[in-house]
Design a protein around this motif. Structure first.
Motif, PDB file in Angstrom:
ATOM      1  N   ALA A 141       0.831  -1.203   0.000  1.00  0.00           N
ATOM      2  CA  ALA A 141       0.000   0.000   0.000  1.00  0.00           C
ATOM      3  C   ALA A 141       0.864   1.250   0.000  1.00  0.00           C
ATOM      4  O   ALA A 141       0.609   2.204  -0.749  1.00  0.00           O
ATOM      5  CB  ALA A 141      -0.942  -0.007   1.196  1.00  0.00           C
ATOM      6  N   LEU A 189      -6.161  -0.022  -1.932  1.00  0.00           N
ATOM      7  CA  LEU A 189      -5.232   0.862  -2.650  1.00  0.00           C
ATOM      8  C   LEU A 189      -4.424   0.083  -3.685  1.00  0.00           C
ATOM      9  O   LEU A 189      -4.167   0.590  -4.787  1.00  0.00           O
ATOM     10  CB  LEU A 189      -4.306   1.557  -1.665  1.00  0.00           C
ATOM     11  CG  LEU A 189      -4.932   2.612  -0.751  1.00  0.00           C
ATOM     12  CD1 LEU A 189      -3.843   3.405  -0.035  1.00  0.00           C
ATOM     13  CD2 LEU A 189      -5.841   3.569  -1.510  1.00  0.00           C
ATOM     14  N   TYR A 240      -6.432   6.621   4.138  1.00  0.00           N
ATOM     15  CA  TYR A 240      -6.540   5.801   2.937  1.00  0.00           C
ATOM     16  C   TYR A 240      -7.878   5.997   2.219  1.00  0.00           C
ATOM     17  O   TYR A 240      -7.951   5.900   0.994  1.00  0.00           O
ATOM     18  CB  TYR A 240      -6.356   4.325   3.287  1.00  0.00           C
ATOM     19  CG  TYR A 240      -4.956   3.973   3.731  1.00  0.00           C
ATOM     20  CD1 TYR A 240      -3.859   4.232   2.911  1.00  0.00           C
ATOM     21  CD2 TYR A 240      -4.710   3.385   4.970  1.00  0.00           C
ATOM     22  CE1 TYR A 240      -2.574   3.916   3.309  1.00  0.00           C
ATOM     23  CE2 TYR A 240      -3.432   3.061   5.379  1.00  0.00           C
ATOM     24  CZ  TYR A 240      -2.362   3.334   4.551  1.00  0.00           C
ATOM     25  OH  TYR A 240      -1.095   3.029   4.948  1.00  0.00           O
ATOM     26  N   ASN A 363       3.149   9.500   6.225  1.00  0.00           N
ATOM     27  CA  ASN A 363       1.855   9.673   5.565  1.00  0.00           C
ATOM     28  C   ASN A 363       1.432  11.139   5.570  1.00  0.00           C
ATOM     29  O   ASN A 363       0.761  11.608   4.648  1.00  0.00           O
ATOM     30  CB  ASN A 363       0.786   8.825   6.270  1.00  0.00           C
ATOM     31  CG  ASN A 363       0.857   7.365   5.879  1.00  0.00           C
ATOM     32  OD1 ASN A 363       1.366   7.010   4.824  1.00  0.00           O
ATOM     33  ND2 ASN A 363       0.343   6.493   6.732  1.00  0.00           N
TER      34      ASN A 363
END
Length: 670
Positions: A141, A189, A240, A363
């Protein structure tokens, strides 16, 4: 090694000083540490191990676990490198052009003939032991996020054969089993990346994952991740989810995408309040080594077509959150962020982490994919509720995830009180979840089975007992008229029968908490302890002061810029304090103030414990008014002791509050 802001811009960013160029500078700073370990262009990213007890890989691990370590090193550092490459395509660090190094490493990593090889799904399934894909699915991912961000610089540079080989590797994990929690979004993803780039996927699997993920939603912007709530819920589901919308959902599943968008916007109404006045996050829940990943959902909300977060507030929190850590020398071991919170701290580690795992914090660096003219970069920083409350304390209660958030204007701290916590007896994560309160300035301490525990009750139950237990079940009773009701059980297994319990009532005040707790322990003699937050010895300083105010004993702990005060108001036998070594996440030495209640025979009655637990974030002396916030206590039930469940409090701030435990039995939930 630590990051220092050069030429901060306090006009555009009055709180953090951080601009887009500073964020790019942070990327270079972090990657210089990463590439100090790369001696050859074909070397994989593997950092030296210094924790050998908890983190992986361990001596007898199968080869695919070592492959996972290499995969984490590549994919998670790419979360820093990819946004940098998007802005500086020819970026060079320690003599390596990033796009050349990473594009080469990706190809080497799927080649069994190289030292960078990760291992394929078939390798994992043939290995002895646990027959699941483990970390590879997670790292796939992160890899596809980086490939989407750098599409024109890395993915588009591959030949068709190279793309096909990478896609085949990704497809194995994207279509294979996953865990029934946030991991569903890893598969989502992976499959979305393949679809966007022209590869065939099983869209029924895609739909199953997203629909199941949405069933975990409990309201207030939160998803239940497994059976627990912590930062993992927003930093996975709410980071996500918007990416999936952007890549796949808006085009192919607009109705499901609209639900993800609505849930993200609902989170934005409360989530900024989970950070303190300086935008510090709280050490709460598992995987605290991911640190500023906690603020990533704020930036992700801006990826949505109909977003609601204030861009200036989002940038303020995301910038403050990363500065919370990278400005501290103790964060860096071997030139990379360590396994810990501020410095190394083994008690918060999980066995699925390796030396490079902490780079998942990046992230939040997705903000660097926003164009220069994005409102995220151009709007002036604001500080949300902190610009409004002055010296007041404001509390918000979220019934869905059973979270109470108090922002203390006077101290600048944020406190979270949690419920709906159920953990197996003796589970190593109990320290991460089972606390009466979590505070942004006072991280929790390691659990001590031989004595008091920070911000928690501990119980030695029965004459033959040698160890203390901490609660492993916290039930939620809701909030009413300014009182948060909960119940804790000690060593709960599968029935409430015979389990010792305490009913909790929390009342937030300007710099702390008033506790009114009803003890329901009677079948055996016991010793019950209640610990305050652990007080770190900053610069080796810790002073203890004991005094009496209005016939109440007070113990005050002071260190540089932080103070705690503990007042056992009613029901306690004694108050004490002890020095701890290597239990605090901030300093080697710390002090814990605690109180004790004892019963020497069984069936000795239900009774109330009234406690005041205060904190300060300065060196000022405490006033008498601060140390005596209770004006009067009146027991309202027939026992005149509150044991049947009702007590009325008149506070010095003018509030009159009724605590009535009789209201909670029918509405307790987990």
């Amino acid at each position: 090694m630590k990051y220092t802001i050069k030429n901060p811009d306090y006009e555009l960013s009055p709180y953090s000083g951080m601009t887009r160029e500073h964020w790019i500078d942070v990327c270079y700073f972090l990657l210089e540490g990463v590439f100090s370990h790369i001696k050859d262009f074909n070397d994989p990213i593997v950092f030296p191990r210094y924790d050998t007890e908890v983190s992986y890989p361990r001596p007898n691990d199968p080869e695919w676990r070592h492959g996972s370590e290499r995969f984490e090193g590549l994919a998670r550092t790419l979360l820093v490198a990819a946004p940098l490459m998007k802005n500086h395509p020819d970026a060079v660090v320690n003599g390596y052009k990033l796009r050349d190094y990473y594009s080469n490493q990706i190809l080497l990593s799927i080649d069994p003939a190289t030292k960078s090889y990760f291992g394929r799904l078939i390798d994992i399934l043939k290995a002895p032991g646990r027959q699941i894909a483990f970390q590879h699915t997670c790292e796939c991912a992160s890899l596809v996020i980086a490939l989407m961000v750098t599409k024109e610089h890395i993915w588009d540079s591959y030949s068709q054969d190279e793309k096909d080989r990478i896609a085949d590797f990704l497809s194995e994990f994207g279509h294979y089993r996953t865990h029934a929690h946030n991991w569903r979004f890893f598969n989502l993803l992976i499959l979305s990346f393949l679809k966007v780039n022209g590869y065939k996927i099983d869209e029924e699997i895609m739909k199953d994952h997203v629909m199941n993920a949405l069933t975990y939603y409990v309201g207030d912007g939160w998803y239940r991740d497994g059976n627990l709530f912590d930062y993992y819920s927003p930093w996975a589901f709410q980071f996500y989810g918007p990416l999936w919308n952007l890549w796949y959902g808006y085009e192919y599943e607009p109705e499901l995408a609209s639900v993800i968008e609505k849930n993200s916007n609902e989170l934005m109404t409360s989530y900024p309040r989970f950070f303190d006045k300086e935008s510090k996050m709280i050490m709460w829940g598992r995987s605290n080594i991911y640190r500023s990943a906690a603020s990533a959902p704020l930036g992700a909300n801006l990826l949505l077509r109909n977003n609601t977060i204030n861009p200036g507030l989002a940038r303020r929190i995301i910038s403050g959150n990363i500065l919370q850590f990278i400005t501290k020398e103790e964060l860096f071991i071997n030139d990379v962020p360590c396994l810990g919170f501020y410095g190394p701290f083994q008690p918060l580690l999980q066995n699925y982490s390796c030396a490079s795992s902490s780079f998942w914090f990046a992230n939040s660096f997705m903000c660097l994919t926003f164009d220069e003219d994005s409102p995220f970069w151009t709007e002036k920083e604001t500080n949300g509720i902190w610009d409004e409350i002055g010296d007041e304390s404001k509390t918000m209660v979220l019934d869905g995830p059973a979270l109470s958030i108090t922002n203390h204007g006077k101290t600048g701290t944020t406190e979270i009180k949690t419920a709906k916590v159920l953990m197996k007896k003796g589970h190593p994560w109990i320290a991460d979840y089972s606390r009466l309160s979590f505070n942004s300035e006072f991280p929790w301490e390691e659990i001590d089975k031989t004595g008091p525990v920070s911000m928690n009750y501990s119980l030695k139950y029965g004459q033959n007992s040698e160890q203390y237990s901490v609660p492993n079940l916290i039930m939620y009773g809701g909030e009413e008229d300014g009182v948060l009701y909960r119940r804790i059980y000690f060593d709960f297994v599968d029935t409430f029968k015979d389990n010792p319990a305490i009913d909790l009532a929390d009342i937030p005040i300007s710099n702390g908490i008033i506790r009114i707790d009803r003890v329901r322990i009677s079948e055996k003699p016991y010793e019950l302890l209640l610990g305050h937050y652990g007080l770190p010895h900053i610069d080796g300083i810790c002073d203890i002061e004991e005094k009496t105010i209005n016939d109440n004993q007070v113990v005050i702990g002071k260190t540089k810029g932080l103070q705690l005060a503990f007042i056992p108001y009613r029901g306690w036998d004694e108050i004490s304090y002890k020095q701890n070594d290597n239990k605090n996440a901030m300093t080697e030495k710390s002090t814990l103030i605690y109180s004790t209640s004892r019963r020497d025979k069984m069936y000795s009655g239900i009774y109330l414990l009234i406690t005041v637990m205060l904190h300060k974030t300065d060196n000022d002396n405490w006033t008498k008014e601060e140390l005596s916030p209770i004006e009067k206590v009146e027991y309202c039930d027939v026992s005149k002791r509150g044991s049947c469940g009702a007590v009325n409090l008149l506070l010095k701030d003018g509030r009159e509050i009724l605590v009535d435990f009789n209201k909670i039995e029918g509405r307790l939930s987990i």
